[in-house]
Design a protein around this motif. Structure first.
Motif, mmCIF file in Angstrom:
data_model
loop_
_atom_site.group_PDB
_atom_site.id
_atom_site.type_symbol
_atom_site.label_atom_id
_atom_site.label_comp_id
_atom_site.label_asym_id
_atom_site.label_seq_id
_atom_site.Cartn_x
_atom_site.Cartn_y
_atom_site.Cartn_z
ATOM 1 N N GLY A 64 -15.775 -5.311 -11.605
ATOM 2 C CA GLY A 64 -17.021 -4.930 -10.965
ATOM 3 C C GLY A 64 -17.009 -3.525 -10.403
ATOM 4 O O GLY A 64 -18.054 -2.987 -10.040
ATOM 5 N N ARG A 65 -15.845 -2.917 -10.312
ATOM 6 C CA ARG A 65 -15.738 -1.555 -9.750
ATOM 7 C C ARG A 65 -15.237 -0.544 -10.774
ATOM 8 O O ARG A 65 -15.431 0.659 -10.591
ATOM 9 N N ILE A 66 -14.588 -1.036 -11.807
ATOM 10 C CA ILE A 66 -13.948 -0.154 -12.781
ATOM 11 C C ILE A 66 -14.435 -0.486 -14.182
ATOM 12 O O ILE A 66 -14.568 -1.666 -14.535
ATOM 13 N N THR A 67 -14.696 0.552 -14.951
ATOM 14 C CA THR A 67 -15.097 0.396 -16.348
ATOM 15 C C THR A 67 -14.213 1.271 -17.212
ATOM 16 O O THR A 67 -13.987 2.440 -16.902
ATOM 17 N N MET A 68 -13.748 0.702 -18.304
ATOM 18 C CA MET A 68 -12.910 1.445 -19.249
ATOM 19 C C MET A 68 -13.658 1.586 -20.566
ATOM 20 O O MET A 68 -14.260 0.629 -21.039
ATOM 21 N N PHE A 69 -13.634 2.775 -21.143
ATOM 22 C CA PHE A 69 -14.264 2.962 -22.441
ATOM 23 C C PHE A 69 -13.507 4.032 -23.215
ATOM 24 O O PHE A 69 -12.737 4.810 -22.643
ATOM 25 N N ARG A 70 -13.721 4.024 -24.513
ATOM 26 C CA ARG A 70 -12.961 4.937 -25.366
ATOM 27 C C ARG A 70 -13.905 5.729 -26.267
ATOM 28 O O ARG A 70 -14.969 5.247 -26.640
ATOM 29 N N ASP A 71 -13.457 6.929 -26.591
ATOM 30 C CA ASP A 71 -14.158 7.784 -27.542
ATOM 31 C C ASP A 71 -13.148 8.088 -28.643
ATOM 32 O O ASP A 71 -12.297 8.976 -28.486
ATOM 33 N N ASN A 72 -13.216 7.363 -29.730
ATOM 34 C CA ASN A 72 -12.211 7.521 -30.788
ATOM 35 C C ASN A 72 -12.285 8.891 -31.452
ATOM 36 O O ASN A 72 -11.262 9.427 -31.889
ATOM 37 N N ALA A 73 -13.461 9.470 -31.503
ATOM 38 C CA ALA A 73 -13.592 10.796 -32.113
ATOM 39 C C ALA A 73 -12.837 11.846 -31.299
ATOM 40 O O ALA A 73 -12.263 12.792 -31.852
ATOM 41 N N LYS A 74 -12.818 11.670 -29.994
ATOM 42 C CA LYS A 74 -12.108 12.604 -29.108
ATOM 43 C C LYS A 74 -10.695 12.134 -28.810
ATOM 44 O O LYS A 74 -9.965 12.800 -28.071
ATOM 45 N N LYS A 75 -10.320 10.962 -29.319
ATOM 46 C CA LYS A 75 -8.992 10.389 -29.053
ATOM 47 C C LYS A 75 -8.740 10.314 -27.551
ATOM 48 O O LYS A 75 -7.655 10.650 -27.063
ATOM 49 N N THR A 76 -9.718 9.861 -26.832
ATOM 50 C CA THR A 76 -9.636 9.820 -25.378
ATOM 51 C C THR A 76 -10.164 8.487 -24.865
ATOM 52 O O THR A 76 -11.143 7.950 -25.388
ATOM 53 N N VAL A 77 -9.496 7.986 -23.846
ATOM 54 C CA VAL A 77 -9.928 6.790 -23.146
ATOM 55 C C VAL A 77 -10.215 7.178 -21.703
ATOM 56 O O VAL A 77 -9.513 8.018 -21.126
ATOM 57 N N TYR A 78 -11.224 6.560 -21.134
ATOM 58 C CA TYR A 78 -11.650 6.887 -19.780
ATOM 59 C C TYR A 78 -11.587 5.652 -18.893
ATOM 60 O O TYR A 78 -11.797 4.523 -19.351
ATOM 61 N N LEU A 79 -11.315 5.899 -17.629
ATOM 62 C CA LEU A 79 -11.345 4.836 -16.626
ATOM 63 C C LEU A 79 -12.252 5.303 -15.505
ATOM 64 O O LEU A 79 -11.883 6.169 -14.717
ATOM 65 N N GLN A 80 -13.457 4.756 -15.477
ATOM 66 C CA GLN A 80 -14.418 5.100 -14.441
ATOM 67 C C GLN A 80 -14.197 4.177 -13.255
ATOM 68 O O GLN A 80 -14.344 2.958 -13.391
ATOM 69 N N MET A 81 -13.847 4.758 -12.125
ATOM 70 C CA MET A 81 -13.527 3.968 -10.940
ATOM 71 C C MET A 81 -14.545 4.265 -9.851
ATOM 72 O O MET A 81 -14.671 5.410 -9.400
ATOM 73 N N ASN A 82 -15.254 3.246 -9.425
ATOM 74 C CA ASN A 82 -16.257 3.363 -8.369
ATOM 75 C C ASN A 82 -15.874 2.504 -7.180
ATOM 76 O O ASN A 82 -15.004 1.630 -7.294
ATOM 77 N N SER A 83 -16.522 2.754 -6.057
ATOM 78 C CA SER A 83 -16.273 1.965 -4.835
ATOM 79 C C SER A 83 -14.779 1.847 -4.564
ATOM 80 O O SER A 83 -14.260 0.755 -4.285
ATOM 81 N N LEU A 84 -14.109 2.968 -4.614
ATOM 82 C CA LEU A 84 -12.660 2.956 -4.453
ATOM 83 C C LEU A 84 -12.255 2.509 -3.058
ATOM 84 O O LEU A 84 -12.953 2.779 -2.067
ATOM 85 N N LYS A 85 -11.118 1.837 -3.001
ATOM 86 C CA LYS A 85 -10.573 1.310 -1.753
ATOM 87 C C LYS A 85 -9.197 1.913 -1.509
ATOM 88 O O LYS A 85 -8.503 2.295 -2.470
#
Length: 122
Positions: A64-85
């Motif tokens: 509910g606070r973190i979302t992970m997604f990938r961009d294969n064309a850029k060979k990059t994975v992202y970790l979007q972290m919200n409401s950090l504790k």
């Protein structure tokens, strides 16, 4: 596969960060990628994972606070972290392995980046 994590930093509680994990090598889309974190003196723990077929899973502590997604064309994975504790404070590592149906654990990942530090102040 070589992995380079970036995007860590110091943020106040409730804030956001986006971590990136850039990979080298071909066939990036055939790799499962995971994010793990470790606090000094404690075991490394699974945070989030994205499989080659785009299945995603998250640790209960971050759902509910973190979302992970990938961009294969850029060979990059992202970790979007919200409401950090403050308890999210740790060194975050990205890891990779060839496509598998297994759950992600730190003992079944084959390639590791050096990590990026995330510090959340209260």
């Amino acid at each position: 596969v070589q992995l380079q994590a970036s995007g860590g930093g110091l943020v106040q509680a409730g804030g956001s960060l986006r971590l990136s994990c850039a990979a080298s090598g071909r066939t990036f889309s055939n790799y499962d990628i995971g994010w793990f974190r470790q606090v000094l003196g404690k075991e490394r723990e699974f945070v989030a994972g994205i499989w080659s077929e785009s299945r995603r899973e998250y640790a209960d502590s971050v759902k509910g606070r973190i979302t992970m997604f990938r961009d294969n064309a850029k060979k990059t994975v992202y970790l979007q972290m919200n409401s950090l504790k403050p308890e999210d404070t740790a060194r975050y590592y990205c890891a990779a392995r060839w496509s598998s149906y297994r759950d992600m654990k730190d003992d079944n990942m084959d390639y590791w980046g050096k990590g990026t530090q995330v510090t959340v102040s209260s």
